[in-house]
Scaffold this motif. Structure first.
Motif, PDB file in Angstrom:
ATOM      1  N   ASP A  99       0.831  -1.203   0.000  1.00  0.00           N
ATOM      2  CA  ASP A  99       0.000   0.000   0.000  1.00  0.00           C
ATOM      3  C   ASP A  99       0.867   1.255   0.000  1.00  0.00           C
ATOM      4  OD1 ASP A  99      -2.484   1.495   0.263  1.00  0.00           O
ATOM      5  OD2 ASP A  99      -1.840   1.877   2.324  1.00  0.00           O
ATOM      6  N   ALA A 100       1.927   1.236   0.793  1.00  0.00           N
ATOM      7  CA  ALA A 100       2.821   2.393   0.850  1.00  0.00           C
ATOM      8  C   ALA A 100       3.461   2.629  -0.514  1.00  0.00           C
ATOM      9  CB  ALA A 100       3.888   2.173   1.922  1.00  0.00           C
ATOM     10  N   GLN A 101       3.898   1.553  -1.142  1.00  0.00           N
ATOM     11  CA  GLN A 101       4.496   1.667  -2.486  1.00  0.00           C
ATOM     12  C   GLN A 101       3.499   2.238  -3.470  1.00  0.00           C
ATOM     13  OE1 GLN A 101       6.522  -1.781  -4.251  1.00  0.00           O
ATOM     14  NE2 GLN A 101       6.695  -2.633  -2.204  1.00  0.00           N
ATOM     15  N   GLN A 102       2.291   1.675  -3.432  1.00  0.00           N
ATOM     16  CA  GLN A 102       1.255   2.071  -4.379  1.00  0.00           C
ATOM     17  C   GLN A 102       0.941   3.561  -4.235  1.00  0.00           C
ATOM     18  OE1 GLN A 102      -2.223   3.398  -5.655  1.00  0.00           O
ATOM     19  NE2 GLN A 102      -2.663   2.429  -3.710  1.00  0.00           N
ATOM     20  N   ARG A 103       0.850   4.008  -2.997  1.00  0.00           N
ATOM     21  CA  ARG A 103       0.491   5.409  -2.759  1.00  0.00           C
ATOM     22  C   ARG A 103       1.586   6.355  -3.223  1.00  0.00           C
ATOM     23  NH1 ARG A 103      -3.118   6.860   1.409  1.00  0.00           N
ATOM     24  NH2 ARG A 103      -1.487   7.700   2.716  1.00  0.00           N
ATOM     25  N   SER A 104       2.813   5.912  -3.061  1.00  0.00           N
ATOM     26  CA  SER A 104       3.929   6.733  -3.498  1.00  0.00           C
ATOM     27  C   SER A 104       3.901   6.891  -5.019  1.00  0.00           C
ATOM     28  CB  SER A 104       5.232   6.089  -3.029  1.00  0.00           C
ATOM     29  OG  SER A 104       6.280   6.461  -3.875  1.00  0.00           O
ATOM     30  N   ILE A 105       3.685   5.772  -5.705  1.00  0.00           N
ATOM     31  CA  ILE A 105       3.608   5.823  -7.166  1.00  0.00           C
ATOM     32  C   ILE A 105       2.407   6.644  -7.616  1.00  0.00           C
ATOM     33  CG2 ILE A 105       3.162   4.429  -9.227  1.00  0.00           C
ATOM     34  CD1 ILE A 105       4.928   2.285  -8.049  1.00  0.00           C
ATOM     35  N   GLU A 106       1.323   6.480  -6.883  1.00  0.00           N
ATOM     36  CA  GLU A 106       0.112   7.206  -7.267  1.00  0.00           C
ATOM     37  C   GLU A 106       0.328   8.718  -7.208  1.00  0.00           C
ATOM     38  OE1 GLU A 106      -3.770   5.801  -5.867  1.00  0.00           O
ATOM     39  OE2 GLU A 106      -4.178   7.855  -5.255  1.00  0.00           O
ATOM     40  N   GLY A 107       1.108   9.149  -6.225  1.00  0.00           N
ATOM     41  CA  GLY A 107       1.414  10.579  -6.109  1.00  0.00           C
ATOM     42  C   GLY A 107       2.148  11.080  -7.339  1.00  0.00           C
ATOM     43  N   ASP A 108       3.184  10.346  -7.730  1.00  0.00           N
ATOM     44  CA  ASP A 108       3.968  10.736  -8.913  1.00  0.00           C
ATOM     45  C   ASP A 108       3.095  10.715 -10.156  1.00  0.00           C
ATOM     46  OD1 ASP A 108       6.014  10.792  -7.153  1.00  0.00           O
ATOM     47  OD2 ASP A 108       6.949   8.914  -7.806  1.00  0.00           O
TER      48      ASP A 108
END
Length: 427
Positions: free
Chosen positions: A35-44
RNA sequence: GGAGAGGUGGCAGAGCGGUUGAAUGCGCCUGACUUGAAAUCAGGUUUAGGGUCAAACCUAACGGGGGUUCGAAUCCCCCCCUCUCCGCCA
Protein backbone atom coordinates in the motif's frame (compact mmCIF):
# COMPACT_ATOMS: atom_id res chain seq x y z
CA UNK A 1 -13.56 -7.20 2.43
CA UNK A 2 -11.84 -5.17 5.07
CA UNK A 3 -11.49 -1.45 4.60
CA UNK A 4 -7.98 -0.68 3.39
CA UNK A 5 -8.20 2.66 5.15
CA UNK A 6 -8.86 0.87 8.42
CA UNK A 7 -5.92 -1.48 7.87
CA UNK A 8 -3.71 1.49 7.10
CA UNK A 9 -4.85 3.69 9.96
CA UNK A 10 -5.25 1.02 12.61
CA UNK A 11 -3.01 -1.91 11.73
CA UNK A 12 -2.53 -3.13 15.29
CA UNK A 13 -6.23 -3.42 15.95
CA UNK A 14 -6.85 -5.23 12.68
CA UNK A 15 -4.00 -7.67 13.26
CA UNK A 16 -5.14 -8.35 16.81
CA UNK A 17 -8.73 -9.06 15.67
CA UNK A 18 -7.47 -11.37 12.93
CA UNK A 19 -5.29 -13.18 15.44
CA UNK A 20 -8.43 -13.84 17.47
CA UNK A 21 -9.55 -16.10 14.62
CA UNK A 22 -6.33 -18.01 14.38
CA UNK A 23 -3.00 -16.83 15.65
CA UNK A 24 -0.31 -16.66 13.00
CA UNK A 25 -2.72 -17.33 10.15
CA UNK A 26 -3.11 -13.80 8.80
CA UNK A 27 -0.44 -11.17 8.33
CA UNK A 28 -1.35 -7.68 7.18
CA UNK A 29 2.22 -6.41 6.93
CA UNK A 30 2.59 -7.27 3.21
CA UNK A 31 -0.55 -5.27 2.54
CA UNK A 32 0.82 -2.28 4.42
CA UNK A 33 4.09 -2.46 2.47
CA UNK A 34 2.43 -2.75 -0.91
CA UNK A 35 0.00 0.00 0.00
CA UNK A 36 2.82 2.39 0.85
CA UNK A 37 4.50 1.67 -2.49
CA UNK A 38 1.25 2.07 -4.38
CA UNK A 39 0.49 5.41 -2.76
CA UNK A 40 3.93 6.73 -3.50
CA UNK A 41 3.61 5.82 -7.17
CA UNK A 42 0.11 7.21 -7.27
CA UNK A 43 1.41 10.58 -6.11
CA UNK A 44 3.97 10.74 -8.91
CA UNK A 45 1.49 9.50 -11.45
CA UNK A 46 -1.07 12.10 -10.41
CA UNK A 47 1.41 14.91 -10.97
CA UNK A 48 2.39 13.63 -14.39
CA UNK A 49 -1.21 13.22 -15.36
CA UNK A 50 -2.02 16.73 -14.20
CA UNK A 51 0.75 18.05 -16.45
CA UNK A 52 -0.47 15.90 -19.32
CA UNK A 53 -3.94 17.34 -18.92
CA UNK A 54 -2.53 20.86 -18.93
CA UNK A 55 -0.68 20.22 -22.15
CA UNK A 56 -3.76 18.76 -23.78
CA UNK A 57 -5.87 21.71 -22.76
CA UNK A 58 -3.25 24.23 -23.86
CA UNK A 59 -3.00 22.68 -27.32
CA UNK A 60 -6.74 22.56 -27.61
CA UNK A 61 -7.07 26.23 -26.78
CA UNK A 62 -4.35 27.32 -29.17
CA UNK A 63 -5.77 25.26 -31.99
CA UNK A 64 -9.17 26.71 -31.38
CA UNK A 65 -7.59 30.15 -31.40
CA UNK A 66 -6.35 29.43 -34.88
CA UNK A 67 -2.75 28.47 -34.15
CA UNK A 68 -0.84 26.61 -36.83
CA UNK A 69 -0.53 22.94 -35.85
CA UNK A 70 3.01 23.00 -37.25
CA UNK A 71 4.07 26.01 -35.19
CA UNK A 72 7.04 25.65 -32.88
CA UNK A 73 4.88 26.32 -29.87
CA UNK A 74 2.55 23.43 -30.63
CA UNK A 75 5.38 21.09 -31.58
CA UNK A 76 7.13 21.83 -28.29
CA UNK A 77 3.99 21.05 -26.31
CA UNK A 78 3.46 17.84 -28.22
CA UNK A 79 7.02 16.80 -27.56
CA UNK A 80 6.62 17.39 -23.85
CA UNK A 81 3.34 15.51 -23.99
CA UNK A 82 5.14 12.56 -25.48
CA UNK A 83 7.78 12.67 -22.76
CA UNK A 84 5.12 12.70 -20.07
CA UNK A 85 3.40 9.81 -21.77
CA UNK A 86 6.62 7.83 -21.69
CA UNK A 87 7.02 8.33 -17.97
CA UNK A 88 3.42 7.39 -17.36
CA UNK A 89 3.79 4.27 -19.44
CA UNK A 90 6.50 3.23 -17.00
CA UNK A 91 4.55 4.04 -13.83
CA UNK A 92 1.07 2.84 -14.74
CA UNK A 93 1.75 -0.89 -15.03
CA UNK A 94 3.63 -0.81 -11.73
CA UNK A 95 0.76 0.79 -9.93
CA UNK A 96 -1.75 -1.51 -11.54
CA UNK A 97 0.18 -4.55 -10.49
CA UNK A 98 0.47 -3.28 -6.92
CA UNK A 99 -3.24 -2.59 -6.75
CA UNK A 100 -4.02 -6.06 -8.03
CA UNK A 101 -1.73 -7.62 -5.43
CA UNK A 102 -3.29 -5.60 -2.64
CA UNK A 103 -6.77 -6.51 -3.77
CA UNK A 104 -5.92 -10.19 -3.91
CA UNK A 105 -4.45 -10.09 -0.40
CA UNK A 106 -7.41 -8.20 1.02
CA UNK A 107 -9.92 -10.54 -0.60
CA UNK A 108 -8.20 -13.41 1.17
CA UNK A 109 -8.59 -11.77 4.59
CA UNK A 110 -11.65 -12.80 6.63
CA UNK A 111 -13.92 -10.40 8.47
CA UNK A 112 -12.90 -9.11 11.89
CA UNK A 113 -14.71 -10.87 14.73
CA UNK A 114 -17.01 -8.43 16.50
CA UNK A 115 -15.93 -7.14 19.90
CA UNK A 116 -18.81 -9.08 21.46
CA UNK A 117 -17.81 -12.36 19.82
CA UNK A 118 -16.30 -14.63 22.45
CA UNK A 119 -12.64 -15.41 21.99
CA UNK A 120 -11.92 -19.06 21.41
CA UNK A 121 -9.81 -21.39 19.30
CA UNK A 122 -12.38 -23.74 17.83
CA UNK A 123 -15.91 -25.11 18.05
CA UNK A 124 -15.33 -26.49 21.54
CA UNK A 125 -15.24 -22.94 22.82
CA UNK A 126 -18.54 -21.82 21.41
CA UNK A 127 -20.86 -20.46 24.06
CA UNK A 128 -24.32 -21.85 24.69
CA UNK A 129 -26.71 -18.92 25.05
CA UNK A 130 -30.01 -20.68 25.70
CA UNK A 131 -31.95 -23.90 25.31
CA UNK A 132 -35.52 -24.42 24.36
CA UNK A 133 -37.94 -27.35 24.41
CA UNK A 134 -36.43 -29.74 26.93
CA UNK A 135 -40.02 -30.74 27.74
CA UNK A 136 -40.42 -32.07 24.21
CA UNK A 137 -37.45 -34.40 24.50
CA UNK A 138 -38.75 -37.96 24.57
CA UNK A 139 -37.26 -41.17 25.84
CA UNK A 140 -34.82 -42.06 23.10
CA UNK A 141 -34.95 -45.79 23.71
CA UNK A 142 -35.70 -47.64 20.50
CA UNK A 143 -35.70 -44.52 18.33
CA UNK A 144 -34.22 -45.34 14.96
CA UNK A 145 -31.85 -42.96 13.21
CA UNK A 146 -33.77 -40.95 10.65
CA UNK A 147 -32.21 -42.82 7.71
CA UNK A 148 -33.41 -46.14 9.08
CA UNK A 149 -36.96 -45.04 9.80
CA UNK A 150 -37.02 -43.18 6.51
CA UNK A 151 -36.08 -46.25 4.51
CA UNK A 152 -38.46 -48.40 6.52
CA UNK A 153 -41.32 -46.05 5.68
CA UNK A 154 -40.21 -45.98 2.06
CA UNK A 155 -39.85 -42.21 2.02
CA UNK A 156 -36.05 -41.88 1.80
CA UNK A 157 -34.27 -43.56 -1.08
CA UNK A 158 -30.50 -43.47 -0.79
CA UNK A 159 -29.10 -46.32 -2.85
CA UNK A 160 -31.01 -45.49 -6.01
CA UNK A 161 -30.09 -41.83 -5.69
CA UNK A 162 -26.46 -42.89 -5.54
CA UNK A 163 -26.98 -44.77 -8.80
CA UNK A 164 -28.49 -41.70 -10.42
CA UNK A 165 -25.86 -39.28 -9.11
CA UNK A 166 -23.28 -40.37 -6.56
CA UNK A 167 -22.91 -40.76 -2.82
CA UNK A 168 -24.35 -38.00 -0.62
CA UNK A 169 -27.51 -37.69 -2.68
CA UNK A 170 -31.02 -38.75 -1.74
CA UNK A 171 -34.39 -39.15 -3.39
CA UNK A 172 -37.49 -38.39 -1.40
CA UNK A 173 -40.39 -40.70 -2.15
CA UNK A 174 -44.09 -40.30 -1.56
CA UNK A 175 -44.79 -38.81 1.83
CA UNK A 176 -41.11 -37.93 2.14
CA UNK A 177 -41.33 -35.60 -0.82
CA UNK A 178 -44.61 -34.25 0.51
CA UNK A 179 -43.08 -33.63 3.93
CA UNK A 180 -40.19 -31.75 2.30
CA UNK A 181 -42.66 -29.55 0.43
CA UNK A 182 -44.73 -29.05 3.55
CA UNK A 183 -41.67 -27.90 5.47
CA UNK A 184 -40.65 -25.51 2.69
CA UNK A 185 -44.12 -24.01 2.46
CA UNK A 186 -44.57 -23.77 6.20
CA UNK A 187 -41.25 -22.02 6.62
CA UNK A 188 -41.83 -19.59 3.76
CA UNK A 189 -45.35 -18.79 4.90
CA UNK A 190 -44.12 -18.16 8.42
CA UNK A 191 -41.30 -15.87 7.33
CA UNK A 192 -43.48 -13.98 4.87
CA UNK A 193 -45.86 -13.43 7.78
CA UNK A 194 -42.89 -12.13 9.78
CA UNK A 195 -42.22 -9.50 7.13
CA UNK A 196 -39.82 -11.12 4.68
CA UNK A 197 -40.45 -10.80 0.96
CA UNK A 198 -40.08 -14.09 -0.86
CA UNK A 199 -37.67 -14.38 -3.75
CA UNK A 200 -36.82 -17.27 -6.05
CA UNK A 201 -33.38 -16.40 -7.32
CA UNK A 202 -31.16 -18.10 -9.89
CA UNK A 203 -29.32 -21.05 -8.40
CA UNK A 204 -26.51 -20.77 -10.92
CA UNK A 205 -24.37 -17.80 -10.02
CA UNK A 206 -21.29 -16.20 -11.55
CA UNK A 207 -17.88 -15.77 -9.97
CA UNK A 208 -18.48 -12.15 -9.15
CA UNK A 209 -21.45 -13.11 -7.01
CA UNK A 210 -19.49 -15.74 -5.12
CA UNK A 211 -16.75 -13.18 -4.55
CA UNK A 212 -19.30 -10.69 -3.31
CA UNK A 213 -20.49 -12.89 -0.49
CA UNK A 214 -17.03 -14.27 0.30
CA UNK A 215 -17.08 -17.85 -1.01
CA UNK A 216 -14.45 -16.89 -3.57
CA UNK A 217 -11.55 -16.74 -3.94
CA UNK A 218 -10.67 -18.83 -0.88
CA UNK A 219 -13.30 -21.55 -1.02
CA UNK A 220 -13.49 -22.43 -4.69
CA UNK A 221 -13.17 -26.15 -3.94
CA UNK A 222 -16.40 -26.07 -1.92
CA UNK A 223 -18.72 -25.29 -4.83
CA UNK A 224 -19.74 -27.13 -7.98
CA UNK A 225 -18.69 -25.25 -11.08
CA UNK A 226 -19.86 -25.17 -14.68
CA UNK A 227 -16.43 -24.31 -15.96
CA UNK A 228 -17.45 -23.47 -19.53
CA UNK A 229 -19.86 -20.76 -18.44
CA UNK A 230 -18.36 -19.08 -15.41
CA UNK A 231 -21.35 -20.30 -13.46
CA UNK A 232 -21.46 -22.14 -10.16
CA UNK A 233 -24.21 -24.05 -8.40
CA UNK A 234 -25.14 -21.91 -5.47
CA UNK A 235 -24.02 -23.31 -2.11
CA UNK A 236 -26.67 -21.25 -0.32
CA UNK A 237 -29.36 -18.74 -1.29
CA UNK A 238 -27.28 -16.19 0.59
CA UNK A 239 -25.23 -15.85 -2.59
CA UNK A 240 -27.89 -15.03 -5.20
CA UNK A 241 -30.11 -13.09 -2.82
CA UNK A 242 -27.35 -10.89 -1.40
CA UNK A 243 -26.00 -10.27 -4.89
CA UNK A 244 -29.41 -9.16 -6.09
CA UNK A 245 -28.37 -5.71 -4.95
CA UNK A 246 -24.70 -5.86 -5.97
CA UNK A 247 -23.37 -2.55 -7.34
CA UNK A 248 -26.45 -0.67 -6.23
CA UNK A 249 -27.10 2.42 -4.17
CA UNK A 250 -30.23 1.87 -2.10
CA UNK A 251 -32.43 4.53 -0.59
CA UNK A 252 -32.04 4.65 3.18
CA UNK A 253 -35.79 4.81 3.57
CA UNK A 254 -36.14 1.40 1.92
CA UNK A 255 -34.02 -0.23 4.62
CA UNK A 256 -34.20 -2.74 6.05
CA UNK A 257 -34.79 -4.98 3.05
CA UNK A 258 -35.71 -8.48 4.19
CA UNK A 259 -35.96 -11.48 1.89
CA UNK A 260 -36.70 -15.13 2.38
CA UNK A 261 -35.87 -17.63 -0.31
CA UNK A 262 -36.30 -21.32 -0.85
CA UNK A 263 -33.56 -22.81 -3.01
CA UNK A 264 -31.76 -26.07 -3.45
CA UNK A 265 -28.15 -25.75 -2.28
CA UNK A 266 -25.12 -27.56 -3.64
CA UNK A 267 -21.89 -28.24 -1.80
CA UNK A 268 -18.94 -30.40 -2.74
CA UNK A 269 -18.18 -31.19 0.91
CA UNK A 270 -14.54 -31.58 -0.02
CA UNK A 271 -12.53 -32.88 2.88
CA UNK A 272 -15.44 -34.30 4.85
CA UNK A 273 -15.22 -37.81 3.47
CA UNK A 274 -15.64 -39.68 6.72
CA UNK A 275 -18.22 -37.37 8.27
CA UNK A 276 -21.97 -37.94 8.42
CA UNK A 277 -21.88 -40.48 5.65
CA UNK A 278 -25.40 -41.66 6.34
CA UNK A 279 -28.67 -39.84 6.27
CA UNK A 280 -29.75 -36.33 5.47
CA UNK A 281 -27.19 -34.40 7.48
CA UNK A 282 -24.49 -33.83 4.88
CA UNK A 283 -25.57 -34.05 1.25
CA UNK A 284 -24.23 -32.55 -1.96
CA UNK A 285 -27.71 -31.24 -2.70
CA UNK A 286 -30.18 -30.09 -0.08
CA UNK A 287 -33.04 -27.66 0.27
CA UNK A 288 -33.00 -24.62 2.46
CA UNK A 289 -35.11 -21.61 3.26
CA UNK A 290 -32.79 -18.68 3.76
CA UNK A 291 -33.33 -15.30 5.38
CA UNK A 292 -31.34 -12.34 4.08
CA UNK A 293 -31.41 -8.76 5.31
CA UNK A 294 -29.88 -5.49 4.18
CA UNK A 295 -29.89 -3.06 7.06
CA UNK A 296 -28.70 0.34 8.22
CA UNK A 297 -25.41 -0.06 10.14
CA UNK A 298 -26.98 1.48 13.24
CA UNK A 299 -29.53 -1.32 13.43
CA UNK A 300 -27.61 -4.39 12.43
CA UNK A 301 -27.14 -5.77 15.94
CA UNK A 302 -30.86 -5.52 16.71
CA UNK A 303 -31.79 -6.89 13.29
CA UNK A 304 -29.45 -9.80 13.90
CA UNK A 305 -31.25 -10.72 17.12
CA UNK A 306 -34.58 -10.47 15.33
CA UNK A 307 -33.38 -12.71 12.54
CA UNK A 308 -32.27 -15.37 15.02
CA UNK A 309 -35.70 -15.11 16.58
CA UNK A 310 -37.34 -15.67 13.18
CA UNK A 311 -35.33 -18.85 12.71
CA UNK A 312 -36.09 -20.03 16.25
CA UNK A 313 -39.79 -19.48 15.67
CA UNK A 314 -39.77 -22.32 13.14
CA UNK A 315 -38.25 -24.78 15.61
CA UNK A 316 -40.65 -23.66 18.29
CA UNK A 317 -43.65 -24.06 16.03
CA UNK A 318 -42.43 -27.55 15.16
CA UNK A 319 -41.83 -28.22 18.87
CA UNK A 320 -38.30 -29.39 18.16
CA UNK A 321 -35.88 -28.99 21.09
CA UNK A 322 -32.88 -26.85 20.27
CA UNK A 323 -30.14 -24.72 21.69
CA UNK A 324 -28.54 -21.47 20.60
CA UNK A 325 -24.78 -21.18 20.44
CA UNK A 326 -22.77 -18.07 19.96
CA UNK A 327 -19.79 -19.04 17.85
CA UNK A 328 -16.38 -18.09 19.16
CA UNK A 329 -13.79 -16.13 17.19
CA UNK A 330 -12.04 -19.32 16.06
CA UNK A 331 -15.21 -20.87 14.62
CA UNK A 332 -17.15 -18.10 12.92
CA UNK A 333 -17.32 -18.18 9.15
CA UNK A 334 -14.98 -16.30 6.87
CA UNK A 335 -17.33 -13.40 6.11
CA UNK A 336 -19.07 -13.18 9.49
CA UNK A 337 -18.27 -10.88 12.37
CA UNK A 338 -20.77 -12.40 14.73
CA UNK A 339 -22.72 -15.61 14.42
CA UNK A 340 -25.32 -17.66 16.26
CA UNK A 341 -25.90 -21.31 15.42
CA UNK A 342 -29.16 -23.08 16.16
CA UNK A 343 -28.74 -26.75 16.95
CA UNK A 344 -31.65 -29.16 16.91
CA UNK A 345 -31.96 -32.20 19.13
CA UNK A 346 -31.40 -35.54 17.38
CA UNK A 347 -32.49 -38.28 19.80
CA UNK A 348 -30.89 -41.19 17.95
CA UNK A 349 -27.50 -39.57 18.33
CA UNK A 350 -28.26 -37.99 21.69
CA UNK A 351 -26.76 -34.72 20.47
CA UNK A 352 -27.64 -31.35 19.07
CA UNK A 353 -26.87 -30.80 15.38
CA UNK A 354 -26.56 -27.50 13.54
CA UNK A 355 -29.72 -26.62 11.67
CA UNK A 356 -29.27 -22.89 11.18
CA UNK A 357 -26.44 -20.41 11.17
CA UNK A 358 -27.33 -16.74 11.59
CA UNK A 359 -24.60 -14.25 10.84
CA UNK A 360 -24.00 -10.54 10.89
CA UNK A 361 -21.48 -9.69 8.19
CA UNK A 362 -21.40 -6.00 8.99
CA UNK A 363 -20.09 -4.19 5.89
CA UNK A 364 -17.80 -7.04 4.84
CA UNK A 365 -19.99 -8.42 2.08
CA UNK A 366 -21.43 -5.01 1.20
CA UNK A 367 -17.92 -3.74 0.56
CA UNK A 368 -17.08 -6.72 -1.65
CA UNK A 369 -20.36 -6.53 -3.53
CA UNK A 370 -20.58 -2.73 -3.39
CA UNK A 371 -24.02 -2.51 -1.84
CA UNK A 372 -24.45 0.99 -0.51
CA UNK A 373 -27.20 3.27 0.64
CA UNK A 374 -27.76 6.98 0.54
CA UNK A 375 -29.33 9.03 3.25
CA UNK A 376 -31.34 12.07 2.22
CA UNK A 377 -29.58 15.37 2.95
CA UNK A 378 -26.27 13.61 3.44
CA UNK A 379 -23.42 13.67 1.02
CA UNK A 380 -21.91 10.45 -0.21
CA UNK A 381 -22.89 6.88 0.37
CA UNK A 382 -22.33 4.26 3.06
CA UNK A 383 -22.17 0.50 2.94
CA UNK A 384 -25.18 -1.39 4.24
CA UNK A 385 -24.79 -4.22 6.69
CA UNK A 386 -25.84 -7.64 5.47
CA UNK A 387 -27.25 -10.43 7.61
CA UNK A 388 -28.45 -13.88 6.86
CA UNK A 389 -29.49 -17.11 8.46
CA UNK A 390 -31.12 -20.39 7.62
CA UNK A 391 -34.75 -20.48 8.37
CA UNK A 392 -34.15 -23.46 8.19
CA UNK A 393 -32.18 -26.22 6.46
CA UNK A 394 -35.00 -28.48 5.24
CA UNK A 395 -33.19 -31.83 5.17
CA UNK A 396 -31.92 -31.51 8.69
CA UNK A 397 -35.37 -30.42 9.83
CA UNK A 398 -36.80 -33.53 8.19
CA UNK A 399 -34.23 -35.64 10.04
CA UNK A 400 -35.23 -34.00 13.32
CA UNK A 401 -38.93 -34.58 12.64
CA UNK A 402 -38.39 -38.23 11.71
CA UNK A 403 -36.63 -38.80 15.00
CA UNK A 404 -38.39 -36.53 17.46
CA UNK A 405 -41.84 -37.49 16.19
CA UNK A 406 -41.15 -41.20 15.90
CA UNK A 407 -43.73 -43.43 17.61
CA UNK A 408 -43.11 -46.76 19.34
CA UNK A 409 -45.13 -48.52 16.62
CA UNK A 410 -42.71 -47.34 13.93
CA UNK A 411 -44.83 -44.55 12.53
CA UNK A 412 -43.99 -40.87 12.58
CA UNK A 413 -46.47 -38.31 13.74
CA UNK A 414 -46.86 -35.26 11.54
CA UNK A 415 -46.14 -32.08 13.54
CA UNK A 416 -49.33 -30.17 14.14
CA UNK A 417 -48.34 -27.10 12.13
CA UNK A 418 -47.65 -29.26 9.07
CA UNK A 419 -50.93 -31.15 9.05
CA UNK A 420 -52.80 -28.67 6.92
CA UNK A 421 -49.98 -28.92 4.37
CA UNK A 422 -49.70 -32.72 4.56
CA UNK A 423 -53.34 -33.60 4.96
CA UNK A 424 -52.41 -36.53 7.14
CA UNK A 425 -51.54 -37.10 10.79
CA UNK A 426 -49.03 -39.92 10.53
CA UNK A 427 -46.36 -41.12 8.11
C1' G B 1 -27.59 -21.19 -33.33
C1' G B 2 -28.58 -17.00 -37.54
C1' A B 3 -29.53 -11.50 -38.46
C1' G B 4 -29.77 -6.63 -36.51
C1' A B 5 -29.74 -2.70 -32.55
C1' G B 6 -27.72 -0.95 -28.18
C1' G B 7 -24.89 -0.36 -23.31
C1' U B 8 -23.63 7.38 -20.85
C1' G B 9 -25.02 10.44 -13.93
C1' G B 10 -30.52 8.15 -8.83
C1' C B 11 -33.80 7.60 -13.51
C1' A B 12 -34.86 9.06 -18.70
C1' G B 13 -31.92 10.80 -22.60
C1' A B 14 -28.26 14.18 -25.79
C1' G B 15 -23.31 14.21 -27.21
C1' C B 16 -19.83 10.94 -31.80
C1' G B 17 -11.65 14.02 -31.45
C1' G B 18 -10.30 19.53 -28.07
C1' U B 19 -11.52 24.11 -21.22
C1' U B 20 -17.51 17.75 -21.80
C1' G B 21 -17.63 15.26 -15.34
C1' A B 22 -20.61 15.34 -19.36
C1' A B 23 -26.68 19.33 -22.67
C1' U B 24 -31.86 18.75 -21.48
C1' G B 25 -35.87 16.65 -18.64
C1' C B 26 -37.45 14.07 -14.12
C1' G B 27 -36.15 13.36 -9.12
C1' C B 28 -33.73 15.46 -4.84
C1' C B 29 -31.71 19.76 -1.74
C1' U B 30 -31.39 25.19 -0.42
C1' G B 31 -33.45 30.01 -0.89
C1' A B 32 -37.40 33.62 -2.64
C1' C B 33 -42.72 34.19 -3.07
C1' U B 34 -46.96 31.94 0.34
C1' U B 35 -50.56 31.84 6.75
C1' G B 36 -48.90 26.71 5.08
C1' A B 37 -48.76 23.79 0.66
C1' A B 38 -48.94 23.63 -4.64
C1' A B 39 -47.32 26.31 -8.80
C1' U B 40 -43.41 29.64 -10.25
C1' C B 41 -38.43 31.72 -10.06
C1' A B 42 -32.96 31.51 -8.60
C1' G B 43 -29.06 28.45 -7.13
C1' G B 44 -27.28 23.65 -6.00
C1' U B 45 -27.12 18.19 -6.58
C1' U B 46 -22.24 11.70 -9.48
C1' U B 47 -18.91 8.31 -7.43
C1' A B 48 -14.11 6.59 -5.90
C1' G B 49 -8.97 7.58 -4.48
C1' G B 50 -5.46 11.30 -2.72
C1' G B 51 -5.05 15.94 -0.05
C1' U B 52 -6.68 19.31 4.22
C1' C B 53 -8.26 20.65 11.14
C1' A B 54 -11.87 21.85 7.47
C1' A B 55 -11.71 23.77 2.57
C1' A B 56 -9.21 24.84 -1.78
C1' C B 57 -7.02 21.57 -4.92
C1' C B 58 -5.19 16.98 -7.76
C1' U B 59 -6.38 12.18 -10.13
C1' A B 60 -9.62 8.51 -12.09
C1' A B 61 -14.41 6.77 -14.03
C1' C B 62 -19.40 7.36 -20.04
C1' G B 63 -20.32 -1.92 -19.98
C1' G B 64 -14.90 -4.35 -19.29
C1' G B 65 -9.88 -4.67 -21.33
C1' G B 66 -6.19 -3.11 -24.95
C1' G B 67 -4.71 0.51 -28.96
C1' U B 68 -4.23 5.33 -31.95
C1' U B 69 -3.44 10.69 -30.33
C1' C B 70 -0.41 16.21 -27.19
C1' G B 71 -5.74 15.15 -26.10
C1' A B 72 -10.99 9.81 -26.54
C1' A B 73 -17.79 9.22 -24.04
C1' U B 74 -16.45 10.24 -29.21
C1' C B 75 -11.79 6.61 -33.81
C1' C B 76 -9.70 1.14 -34.03
C1' C B 77 -9.36 -4.09 -31.92
C1' C B 78 -10.95 -7.95 -28.37
C1' C B 79 -14.41 -9.49 -24.63
C1' C B 80 -19.01 -9.22 -21.68
C1' C B 81 -24.04 -8.03 -21.25
C1' U B 82 -29.01 -6.36 -22.83
C1' C B 83 -32.89 -5.82 -26.48
C1' U B 84 -35.59 -7.07 -31.33
C1' C B 85 -36.62 -10.64 -35.28
C1' C B 86 -35.90 -15.84 -37.04
C1' G B 87 -34.83 -20.99 -35.51
C1' C B 88 -34.99 -24.52 -31.38
C1' C B 89 -37.02 -25.66 -26.60
C1' A B 90 -39.42 -26.49 -20.67
Amino acid sequence: MLDLKLIRSNPDLVQERLNARKAGEYDIQPILDLDAQQRSIEGDRGQLQARSNEIGKAIGQKMKGGANPQSEEIIALKTEGNEVKQKLADLEPQEKELKAQIKALILALPNLPDATTPIGANETENVEIRRWGDEYKKDATGILPHWDIGEKLGILEFSRAVKVAQSRFVSLMGAGAALERALINFMLDTQIEAGYTEVMPPVLVNSESLTGTGQLPKFAEESFRCAEDDLWLTPTAEVPVTNLYRDEVLDAENLPIAHCAYTPCFRREAGSYGKDTRGLIRLHQFNKVELVKFVHPDHSAAEHEKLVGNAEAILQALKLPYRVLELCSGDIGFSAGKCYDLEVWLPSAGTYREISSCSNFYDFQARRASIRFKEPKQKGTRFVHTLNGSGLAIGRTMAAVLENYQQPNGTVEVPEVLRSYMRKDFL
